[in-house]
Scaffold this active site. Structure first.
Site, PDB file in Angstrom:
ATOM      1  N   TYR A  84      -0.693   8.209  -2.254  1.00 51.94           N
ATOM      2  CA  TYR A  84      -0.824   7.957  -3.702  1.00 51.94           C
ATOM      3  C   TYR A  84      -2.000   8.763  -4.267  1.00 51.94           C
ATOM      4  O   TYR A  84      -2.022   9.103  -5.446  1.00 51.94           O
ATOM      5  CB  TYR A  84      -1.139   6.481  -3.963  1.00 51.94           C
ATOM      6  CG  TYR A  84       0.006   5.485  -3.918  1.00 51.94           C
ATOM      7  CD1 TYR A  84       1.335   5.874  -3.784  1.00 51.94           C
ATOM      8  CD2 TYR A  84      -0.261   4.113  -4.036  1.00 51.94           C
ATOM      9  CE1 TYR A  84       2.357   4.924  -3.753  1.00 51.94           C
ATOM     10  CE2 TYR A  84       0.748   3.173  -4.020  1.00 51.94           C
ATOM     11  CZ  TYR A  84       2.058   3.573  -3.870  1.00 51.94           C
ATOM     12  OH  TYR A  84       3.057   2.636  -3.853  1.00 51.94           O
TER      13      TYR A  84
ATOM     14  N   ASP B 171       0.888  -1.171   0.000  1.00 52.56           N
ATOM     15  CA  ASP B 171       0.000   0.000   0.000  1.00 52.56           C
ATOM     16  C   ASP B 171       0.920   1.213   0.000  1.00 52.56           C
ATOM     17  O   ASP B 171       2.138   1.079   0.175  1.00 52.56           O
ATOM     18  CB  ASP B 171      -0.875  -0.020   1.269  1.00 52.56           C
ATOM     19  CG  ASP B 171      -1.785   1.201   1.384  1.00 52.56           C
ATOM     20  OD1 ASP B 171      -2.431   1.562   0.378  1.00 52.56           O
ATOM     21  OD2 ASP B 171      -1.856   1.807   2.476  1.00 52.56           O
TER      22      ASP B 171
ATOM     23  N   CYS C  73      -4.459  -1.550  -1.855  1.00 55.43           N
ATOM     24  CA  CYS C  73      -4.628  -0.120  -2.038  1.00 55.43           C
ATOM     25  C   CYS C  73      -5.561   0.097  -3.227  1.00 55.43           C
ATOM     26  O   CYS C  73      -5.270  -0.357  -4.338  1.00 55.43           O
ATOM     27  CB  CYS C  73      -3.255   0.491  -2.329  1.00 55.43           C
ATOM     28  SG  CYS C  73      -3.313   2.237  -2.726  1.00 55.43           S
TER      29      CYS C  73
ATOM     30  N   CYS D  62     -11.010   3.198   0.480  1.00 55.86           N
ATOM     31  CA  CYS D  62      -9.558   3.380   0.672  1.00 55.86           C
ATOM     32  C   CYS D  62      -9.206   2.568   1.905  1.00 55.86           C
ATOM     33  O   CYS D  62      -9.919   2.641   2.921  1.00 55.86           O
ATOM     34  CB  CYS D  62      -9.242   4.856   0.885  1.00 55.86           C
ATOM     35  SG  CYS D  62      -7.565   5.180   1.495  1.00 55.86           S
TER      36      CYS D  62
HETATM   37  N1  DGL Z   1      -4.738   3.259   0.994  1.00 62.96           N
HETATM   38  C1  DGL Z   1      -4.871   3.819  -0.306  1.00 62.96           C
HETATM   39  C2  DGL Z   1      -6.143   3.319  -0.979  1.00 62.96           C
HETATM   40  O1  DGL Z   1      -6.696   2.295  -0.616  1.00 62.96           O
HETATM   41  C3  DGL Z   1      -4.816   5.290  -0.498  1.00 62.96           C
HETATM   42  C4  DGL Z   1      -4.100   6.210   0.381  1.00 62.96           C
HETATM   43  C5  DGL Z   1      -3.279   7.189  -0.397  1.00 62.96           C
HETATM   44  O2  DGL Z   1      -3.798   8.196  -0.885  1.00 62.96           O
HETATM   45  O3  DGL Z   1      -2.090   6.919  -0.507  1.00 62.96           O
HETATM   46  O4  DGL Z   1      -6.616   3.932  -1.903  1.00 62.96           O
END
Ligand code: DGL
Length: 264
Positions: free
Chosen positions: A44, A12, A75, A185
Site C-alpha cells: 500500500y 493489512d 496497517c 509499519c
Molecule cells: N503494513 C503496512 C503499514 O503498517 C504497510 C506495508 C505496505 O506498504 O503495504 O503501513
C-alpha cells in the site's frame, strides 16, 4: 458462528498485520480472529492515497459483512489514508494504527526521534497532525522505507539482502543521531532484530502493536459476546496467492495456518 460468537476482523496490505494479531492473540486468547491480507494490492505504501482508501473501505466493509464485531486496520498506511472514512462507513468500532510518536517522544533521551514508515504514512495529514500534537518539541526524523515491507512479504526476515537494504535506509537516522526509532509499519516488527542490530545498542525501538492490543481489549470490555474461555480460531484470507501467503504466515505465526482466497 452463533449469535454471540463474532470474530475480531483485521486487515493489512499483507502479512505485516500479523504482528498486531500476535499481540491481540496474547491479550485476548479466546477471541476468534478473521484476518484479510490484501496481498493483490501490496504494498500500500507506494500507492496513491485514494487507492489505499478505496481498498481499506472495501476490505473493512467485507469484514463487517463477514460478522466482525470490531475491525482493526492493522496497517499504518491504511489508517493514515482512511481511518476517519472507515469509522464513518462501518457500524462496528474501528481501531487504527499510527506510528507511536507519542511514546517515542516520551522515551527519547536526546530528543531526537526517528520514524521508519511507508512513504504513504509519512505523507499523510494524519502523520503531520500526530507530530504537531504529540512530538512536544522533539526533533522527528521521518524515514520512508520503500521495499522493506516487500522483503518481509517475500520471507526475508534476515540475511544479507535485508541487512544491506537496512544499512542504506538507516544512514540518515544515524547521521541525525536519533536515540529512539518508531517502527511505523506493521511489517517492520518482524525484522526488528536486524533493524536493532543495524542501528546499534544505543538506539531503542518502539512498536505500537502492544498498545493496539490493549485498546482492542478495552473496547471489547462491555461486549456481551466477549469470550474468556478456550482458544479462539484464526482464519486468514488473502486477495493474492493463498499458497505463497500460507508459507510466509506459517513462518511468522510459528504454526501452519490455512489460508483461503477472498475476492474483495
Ligand atoms: N503494513 C503496512 C503499514 O503498517 C504497510 C506495508 C505496505 O506498504 O503495504 O503501513
Amino acid at each position: 458462528m452463533d449469535g454471540t460468537r463474532r470474530p475480531i476482523g483485521m486487515f493489512d496490505s499483507g502479512v505485516g498485520g500479523l504482528s498486531v494479531a500476535r499481540e491481540i492473540r496474547r491479550t485476548l486468547p479466546a477471541e476468534d480472529l478473521l484476518y484479510v491480507a490484501d496481498t493483490a494490492y501490496c504494498p500500500y505504501g507506494d500507492r496513491p492515497l485514494e487507492e489505499v482508501r478505496t481498498r481499506a473501505l472495501a476490505v473493512g466493509r467485507y469484514l463487517e459483512r463477514a460478522g466482525a464485531k470490531l475491525v482493526v486496520a492493522a496497517c499504518n498506511t491504511a489508517s493514515g489514508a482512511a481511518l476517519e472514512q472507515l469509522r464513518q462507513a462501518l457500524a462496528v468500532p474501528v481501531v487504527g494504527l499510527e506510528p507511536a510518536v507519542k511514546t517515542g517522544a516520551a522515551v527519547t533521551r536526546n530528543r531526537k526521534l526517528g520514524v521508519m514508515a511507508t512513504a504513504g504514512t509519512l505523507a499523510s495529514a494524519r502523520f503531520a497532525r500526530l507530530v504537531r500534537d504529540h512530538a512536544h518539541g522533539v526533533e522527528v526524523v521521518p524515514q520512508p522505507c520503500p521495499g522493506l515491507a516487500d522483503l518481509v512479504e517475500e520471507g526475508h526476515f534476515d540475511g544479507e539482502r535485508l541487512q544491506a537494504w537496512l544499512e542504506q535506509l538507516t544512514q540518515p537516522l544515524k547521521r541525525a543521531g536519533v536515540d529512539t526509532v518508531v517502527l511505523g509499519c506493521t511489517h517492520y516488527a518482524f525484522v526488528s532484530e536486524p533493524i536493532a542490530r543495524v542501528l546499534g545498542p544505543a538506539v531503542q525501538l518502539v512498536d505500537s502493536a502492544p498498545a493496539i492490543a490493549r485498546r482492542t481489549e478495552h473496547l471489547l470490555r462491555g461486549d456481551a459476546g466477549r469470550r474468556t474461555n478456550g482458544s479462539g480460531t484464526f482464519t486468514v484470507l488473502t486477495t493474492g496467492d493463498p499458497r505463497a501467503v500460507a508459507l510466509v504466515v506459517a513462518r511468522l505465526w510459528g504454526a501452519a495456518v490455512p489460508v483461503d482466497t477472498v475476492a474483495v
